[in-house]
Design an enzyme around this catalytic site. Sequence first.
Site, mmCIF file in Angstrom:
data_model
loop_
_atom_site.group_PDB
_atom_site.id
_atom_site.type_symbol
_atom_site.label_atom_id
_atom_site.label_comp_id
_atom_site.label_asym_id
_atom_site.label_seq_id
_atom_site.Cartn_x
_atom_site.Cartn_y
_atom_site.Cartn_z
ATOM 1 N N SER A 64 -58.082 -87.395 -30.315
ATOM 2 C CA SER A 64 -58.328 -88.665 -31.017
ATOM 3 C C SER A 64 -59.386 -88.580 -32.104
ATOM 4 C CB SER A 64 -58.717 -89.752 -30.011
ATOM 5 O OG SER A 64 -57.577 -90.301 -29.410
ATOM 6 N N LYS A 67 -58.339 -89.860 -35.425
ATOM 7 C CA LYS A 67 -58.467 -91.244 -35.893
ATOM 8 C C LYS A 67 -59.501 -91.394 -36.996
ATOM 9 C CE LYS A 67 -56.777 -93.528 -31.675
ATOM 10 N NZ LYS A 67 -56.531 -92.393 -30.767
ATOM 11 N N SER A 128 -60.467 -96.553 -29.121
ATOM 12 C CA SER A 128 -59.523 -95.467 -29.420
ATOM 13 C C SER A 128 -58.090 -95.857 -29.079
ATOM 14 C CB SER A 128 -59.918 -94.189 -28.656
ATOM 15 O OG SER A 128 -59.303 -93.051 -29.215
ATOM 16 N N LYS A 255 -66.613 -90.411 -33.058
ATOM 17 C CA LYS A 255 -65.278 -90.468 -32.461
ATOM 18 C C LYS A 255 -65.099 -89.422 -31.376
ATOM 19 C CE LYS A 255 -61.523 -92.460 -31.881
ATOM 20 N NZ LYS A 255 -61.782 -92.120 -30.456
#
Length: 444
Positions: A64, A67, A128, A255
């Site tokens: 992730s 992202k 997320s 993140k």
Amino acid sequence: MSKPAKQKVLLGMMAASLALSIGLNPQTAKAAIDVEASASILVDADSGKILYADNIDDQLPIASMTKMMSEYLILEAIDQGQISEDDEVEISDHVRSLSLQISLSNVPLRQDYSYTVKELYQSVAIYSANASTIALAEHVAGSEANFVQMMNDKAEELGLESYNFVNSSGLNNSDLSGNHPDGTDADAENELTAKSVAQLAYHLLKDYPEVLDTASIPELEFQAGEEEVIEMQNWNWMIPGVNAQHEYEGADGLKTGFTSAAGNSFTGTAVRDNMRLITVVMGAETRDDRFDETAKLFDYGFDNFHEAELLSEGYKPEGEDVVSVTGGKENEVSLSTSSALTAVIKNDEDELYVPEVNLSEDLLNEDGEFVAPLEEGQEVGEVFLAYNGEVEDQYLYSNQSNSTPLVTEQAVEKAGWFTMSMRGIGSFFSGIWTSVSDTVTGWF
């Protein structure tokens, strides 16, 4: 000396040389700290200077952390007026179905309820949410496949060294139940190197610093339906108010990521005393480990480096502050720096940095002179700091350095034909006089 003895001496010298290089080279900085991860990097967020690096050129799954690129494109679309934070986002059948998979990071999305770009973006940056990411990708580009093309195009534009984006969320394509973007393999996963992840984070923070306004929110409610509220707790346990065990002073982004292939990964950022650091940890063993290893990197950076002003605004490079000018009303021009030069450097190494001048070659003739006209305050080169330590400073990009512009302190107008003619006559007679003088001197 016997042959075995010579071999022992040679081996000892090689070992000493290796130990020295390990202690000084950021690519092999394990002598300073030991980060238990597949790859890791520590970067000064302002200059892109690499302070620590381990396996940063190995291309690995990023989960992730993907992202961050999706966030970049969403924020860019808002900034350029292509979409608005208040836009209502259509929820496709695929997005609706994916959002209900509780084994994945998601907020449930309905097709009989309205969600704005801002609400879905918050669920992406804080929680997320994978389905929310795809919904926004479809809203920006018309389809996730188009959005993935935008991701790879943007990666090239930003100069990421190694990348392969196959979807917008960071899931393995196999998790998308056959709805993976057209043109990508059914079991493909997004892959970057740690250096490229750091480059992406560097640009995200530079171009859209507002990303931290949302990334630093510890908890937020998401209105999934009329009577359905989801408590979104930030997956970044280092920001204040989320997890007391991992809370880190100054942490405000960025993140997390996890898939079975990527392991536990995290791109972090924290700021102290106006010095912001970026970290990337890839392939840590557990969720706790990714934050523990990040804390090691932050501690190493904040404890061993500091930001210092090494050159003041208006600095005149000694012996190089005046340069000859040809074809101008004046024969020379004074130079100085247009701004102060600050740099993140290792503690007690201030004296190892020496200013050097680099003039713009396109402004110089073959004799090393500037050619008139020149404007006041015109940038004509740079002063950069050469490091006289054992290993050269390294940066995320080859064109980065500790430097500041060198500018002219006054304008130099182009001389007219009369002035140039008189100079030519003067030079002619000066040359004759010099020749005569030399001849007469030779008589005695």
